[in-house]
Design an enzyme around this catalytic site. Structure first.
Site, PDB file in Angstrom:
ATOM      1  CD  GLU A   1      -5.764 -50.995 -24.169  1.00  0.00           C
ATOM      2  OE1 GLU A   1      -4.748 -50.500 -23.654  1.00  0.00           O
ATOM      3  OE2 GLU A   1      -6.901 -50.880 -23.680  1.00  0.00           O
TER       4      GLU A   1
ATOM      5  CB  SER B   1      -5.240 -52.467 -19.903  1.00  0.00           C
ATOM      6  OG  SER B   1      -5.183 -51.727 -18.706  1.00  0.00           O
TER       7      SER B   1
ATOM      8  NE  ARG C   1      -6.694 -47.339 -24.232  1.00  0.00           N
ATOM      9  CZ  ARG C   1      -7.020 -46.231 -23.572  1.00  0.00           C
ATOM     10  NH1 ARG C   1      -7.360 -45.135 -24.237  1.00  0.00           N
ATOM     11  NH2 ARG C   1      -7.010 -46.184 -22.272  1.00  0.00           N
TER      12      ARG C   1
END
Length: 303
Positions: free
Chosen positions: A296, A226, A176
């Site tokens: 995130e 998410s 990420r």
């Protein structure tokens, strides 16, 4: 900021149709929350360098966004300019086993183009709601696939407005993460290398992943997917569930009972509701398991 003067100078670069004043960011984030941006701008790729230089010259703060699928904007909105690569920067071309897509193209559109061309490898991206530009910035991924696995190069602008072509390894991909944010680069286009594959096999895999998403994820509610990164050795959703937080609410925001890794806007939640829920989940999970959850989701603007 001299708003009239800045608007007039914007008009030397963009058309009226590309400039939105006091634009509610709730229209441009998948959380469906967030206050107004002073300016919401949708440049074509060839306009981007001049636009960034204007903002810097006028000392107008700016943020570059994609589809808003990984973003929580504060209820007080965003001062300065939001530069969004949307439809004017959504071109997609397919040639010699490669898909080139503008930063404003949706990942699902790029994956659909690959399907039509009989090119496999991008199936994992078909259900990710983000844009190509945002996907490069955060090395988006799902179901075992990541952008770093298929990207060959990206066309970016540096802080001075100079166009660069960065190869995969130069983007410093990790989980990420890429170097785009830390180097303050702006993604204009990405190129993906894929492999010939029967269309029916590509479609079958896409259908399977779509079915799994619908079964396990709360797609019927606004969310940013998410909410937390996967902690090493753990799954965020299980940690949250084990802490007894399934269905936990703050205002109109809720930890999804269907998938605890998702924070959802269940009932016209404010950005403050969502942010406070995230904070309390982090606090309670740490108290229960000793694991610190990292978001995130990115926070932007004034809360």
């Amino acid at each position: 900021m001299d708003q009239t003067g800045f608007y007039n100078r914007l008009r030397t670069i963009l058309s009226k149709e590309q400039i939105f004043c006091k634009e509610p960011m709730s229209r441009h984030t998948t959380f469906r929350a967030g206050g107004p941006a002073d300016y919401y701008l949708t440049p074509r790729p060839e306009q981007a360098a001049d636009l960034l230089q204007l903002c810097r010259r006028e000392q107008v703060p700016y943020q570059v966004v994609g589809n808003g699928s990984n973003l929580l904007v504060g209820d007080q909105g965003i001062r300065g300019a939001v530069i969004a690569f949307a439809k004017p920067a959504a071109q997609i071309t397919v040639s010699a086993g490669k898909v080139a897509a503008g930063a404003g193209a949706l990942l699902s559109q790029a994956a659909a183009a690959a399907l039509r061309a009989g090119l496999g490898g991008m199936e994992f991206a078909a259900g990710i709601p983000g844009s190509v530009g945002g996907a490069v910035v955060m090395n988006a991924g799902a179901y075992g696939g990541e952008i770093k696995d298929i990207l060959t190069r990206a066309v970016v602008l540096d802080q001075e407005g100079k166009q660069l072509v960065l190869e995969n390894k130069e983007l410093e991909f990790a989980y990420r993460h890429s170097c785009v944010s830390s180097r303050q680069l702006t993604v204009l286009e990405a190129e993906f290398a894929l492999q010939p594959k029967p269309r029916e096999e590509i479609q079958a895999l896409m259908d399977d992943l779509k079915s799994r998403r619908m079964e396990k994820q709360p797609l019927e509610y606004p969310s940013a997917g998410s909410t937390f990164k996967r902690p090493e050795g753990h799954f965020a959703g299980k940690l949250i569930m084990d802490a007894g937080l399934a269905g936990f609410t703050v205002g109109g925001a809720q930890v999804s009972e269907k998938h605890c890794g998702f924070v959802i806007n269940k009932n016209t939640a404010s950005a403050a509701d969502i942010r406070e829920l995230i904070r309390q989940v982090q606090q309670r999970v740490y108290a229960h398991s000793g694991v610190r959850l990292e978001t995130e989701v990115k926070f932007m603007g004034e809360f």
